[in-house]
Design a protein around this motif. Structure first.
Motif, PDB file in Angstrom:
ATOM      1  N   GLU A  85       0.750  -1.201  -0.046  1.00  0.00           N
ATOM      2  CA  GLU A  85       0.127   0.074   0.004  1.00  0.00           C
ATOM      3  C   GLU A  85       0.999   1.124  -0.119  1.00  0.00           C
ATOM      4  O   GLU A  85       0.304   2.335  -0.265  1.00  0.00           O
ATOM      5  CB  GLU A  85      -0.828   0.052   1.248  1.00  0.00           C
ATOM      6  N   ALA A  86       2.100   1.110   0.234  1.00  0.00           N
ATOM      7  CA  ALA A  86       3.096   2.449   0.415  1.00  0.00           C
ATOM      8  C   ALA A  86       3.966   2.374  -0.802  1.00  0.00           C
ATOM      9  O   ALA A  86       4.911   3.062  -1.085  1.00  0.00           O
ATOM     10  CB  ALA A  86       3.697   2.208   1.461  1.00  0.00           C
ATOM     11  N   VAL A  87       3.579   1.743  -1.969  1.00  0.00           N
ATOM     12  CA  VAL A  87       4.514   1.576  -3.205  1.00  0.00           C
ATOM     13  C   VAL A  87       3.287   2.075  -4.261  1.00  0.00           C
ATOM     14  O   VAL A  87       2.217   1.992  -4.408  1.00  0.00           O
ATOM     15  CB  VAL A  87       4.629  -0.052  -3.654  1.00  0.00           C
ATOM     16  N   LEU A  88       3.977   3.092  -5.107  1.00  0.00           N
ATOM     17  CA  LEU A  88       3.365   3.717  -6.337  1.00  0.00           C
ATOM     18  C   LEU A  88       4.358   3.148  -7.350  1.00  0.00           C
ATOM     19  O   LEU A  88       5.499   3.373  -7.393  1.00  0.00           O
ATOM     20  CB  LEU A  88       3.392   5.325  -6.280  1.00  0.00           C
ATOM     21  N   VAL A  89       3.562   2.433  -8.414  1.00  0.00           N
ATOM     22  CA  VAL A  89       4.185   2.158  -9.563  1.00  0.00           C
ATOM     23  C   VAL A  89       3.840   2.933 -10.905  1.00  0.00           C
ATOM     24  O   VAL A  89       2.737   3.093 -11.245  1.00  0.00           O
ATOM     25  CB  VAL A  89       3.818   0.698  -9.875  1.00  0.00           C
ATOM     26  N   ALA A  90       4.746   3.553 -11.403  1.00  0.00           N
ATOM     27  CA  ALA A  90       4.480   4.523 -12.685  1.00  0.00           C
ATOM     28  C   ALA A  90       4.626   3.829 -13.905  1.00  0.00           C
ATOM     29  O   ALA A  90       5.739   3.097 -14.054  1.00  0.00           O
ATOM     30  CB  ALA A  90       5.544   5.753 -12.710  1.00  0.00           C
ATOM     31  N   HIS A  91       3.905   3.592 -14.807  1.00  0.00           N
ATOM     32  CA  HIS A  91       3.968   2.717 -15.812  1.00  0.00           C
ATOM     33  C   HIS A  91       3.341   3.624 -17.029  1.00  0.00           C
ATOM     34  O   HIS A  91       2.201   4.298 -17.195  1.00  0.00           O
ATOM     35  CB  HIS A  91       3.438   1.495 -15.935  1.00  0.00           C
ATOM     36  N   ASP A  92       3.525   2.986 -18.490  1.00  0.00           N
ATOM     37  CA  ASP A  92       2.829   3.598 -19.597  1.00  0.00           C
ATOM     38  C   ASP A  92       1.313   2.931 -19.682  1.00  0.00           C
ATOM     39  O   ASP A  92       1.439   1.767 -19.213  1.00  0.00           O
ATOM     40  CB  ASP A  92       3.765   2.887 -21.031  1.00  0.00           C
ATOM     41  N   GLY A 123       2.443 -10.502  -4.215  1.00  0.00           N
ATOM     42  CA  GLY A 123       1.399 -11.056  -3.584  1.00  0.00           C
ATOM     43  C   GLY A 123       0.245 -10.215  -3.306  1.00  0.00           C
ATOM     44  O   GLY A 123      -0.751 -10.753  -2.232  1.00  0.00           O
ATOM     45  N   SER A 124       0.392  -9.181  -4.058  1.00  0.00           N
ATOM     46  CA  SER A 124      -0.870  -7.994  -3.615  1.00  0.00           C
ATOM     47  C   SER A 124      -0.917  -7.344  -4.595  1.00  0.00           C
ATOM     48  O   SER A 124      -0.255  -6.895  -5.664  1.00  0.00           O
ATOM     49  CB  SER A 124      -0.369  -7.374  -2.532  1.00  0.00           C
ATOM     50  N   ARG A 125      -2.514  -6.830  -5.021  1.00  0.00           N
ATOM     51  CA  ARG A 125      -2.595  -5.664  -6.034  1.00  0.00           C
ATOM     52  C   ARG A 125      -2.852  -4.373  -5.331  1.00  0.00           C
ATOM     53  O   ARG A 125      -3.383  -3.658  -5.899  1.00  0.00           O
ATOM     54  CB  ARG A 125      -3.911  -6.126  -6.510  1.00  0.00           C
ATOM     55  N   GLU A 126      -2.594  -4.451  -4.074  1.00  0.00           N
ATOM     56  CA  GLU A 126      -2.939  -3.145  -3.210  1.00  0.00           C
ATOM     57  C   GLU A 126      -1.817  -1.750  -3.522  1.00  0.00           C
ATOM     58  O   GLU A 126      -2.054  -0.964  -2.630  1.00  0.00           O
ATOM     59  CB  GLU A 126      -3.152  -3.292  -1.947  1.00  0.00           C
ATOM     60  N   PHE A 127      -0.935  -2.109  -4.310  1.00  0.00           N
ATOM     61  CA  PHE A 127      -0.070  -1.042  -4.497  1.00  0.00           C
ATOM     62  C   PHE A 127      -0.828   0.075  -5.616  1.00  0.00           C
ATOM     63  O   PHE A 127      -1.720  -0.201  -6.229  1.00  0.00           O
ATOM     64  CB  PHE A 127       1.230  -1.478  -5.196  1.00  0.00           C
ATOM     65  N   ALA A 128      -0.409   1.351  -5.579  1.00  0.00           N
ATOM     66  CA  ALA A 128      -0.906   2.418  -6.132  1.00  0.00           C
ATOM     67  C   ALA A 128      -0.314   2.291  -7.532  1.00  0.00           C
ATOM     68  O   ALA A 128       0.934   1.884  -7.953  1.00  0.00           O
ATOM     69  CB  ALA A 128      -0.638   3.802  -5.532  1.00  0.00           C
TER      70      ALA A 128
END
Length: 189
Positions: A85-92, A123-128
């Motif tokens: 939950e404290a991860v943000l992934v920047a992507h195209d 093991g989670s989809r809860e990242f931003a």
């Protein structure tokens, strides 16, 4: 936020391709924050850290190819005990036009192999997500060659403007001002 990951593919062959929009964001944010990104073998990527005004934020561009991005993300999150939950992934994002950027909490992979691998590794989809619009080729059979090629000059200019806007919001995101950052990005003209 404790970690912002930019997705892309390593090497000069891919540096200017649409698929590297996540790298472009992290590199631009690092530059604005005065953070030096250095290769860290242990974390399989270029890594930097921003500590200021209550923020303690890691910036990461994995050295792995897109389809194996989860390795670097999992290594760093396990070592520093960073919750998804404290991860943000920047992507195209092909479902958004060039120049549009959107923040999103949680969700699926939407067919994006980098996101798919991170979901599996954590093991989670809860990242931003920070979704950077690169446009769609019009035909689903053309998606792979499309994202693995450079955008045209006008498209790149629009993508760069969106990345600049997003990079200015990183300090707010780092201290938990999600709503104001989201409002700024989603209402920009």
């Amino acid at each position: 936020m404790r970690l912002i990951v930019g997705l892309g593919n390593p090497g000069s062959k891919y540096a200017g391709t649409r698929h590297n929009a996540g790298f472009w964001l992290v590199e631009r944010a690092a530059d604005r924050l005065g953070v030096n990104l250095r290769s860290e073998r242990k974390f399989q990527g270029a890594l930097g850290r921003y500590r200021e005004s209550g923020a303690d934020l890691h910036l990461l561009c994995p050295d792995t190819y897109m389809n194996h991005s989860g390795r670097a993300v999992a290594a760093l999150t396990r070592f520093h005990r960073i919750a998804p939950e404290a991860v943000l992934v920047a992507h195209d994002e092909i479902d958004l036009p060039p120049g549009v950027v959107r923040l999103k909490r949680g969700g699926g992979h939407g067919g994006h192999n980098g996101l798919r691998d991170i979901i599996s590794a954590l093991g989670s989809r809860e990242f931003a997500r920070l979704r950077i619009g690169v446009g769609h080729p019009g035909n689903s059979d053309q998606v792979i060659p499309y994202v693995l090629h450079a955008p045209g000059r006008d498209e790149r200019s629009a993508i760069d403007a969106a990345i600049d806007a997003a990079a200015t919001q990183v300090p707010d995101l780092a201290v938990g001002h999600w709503d104001s950052a989201q409002q700024q990005l989603h209402t920009r003209g």
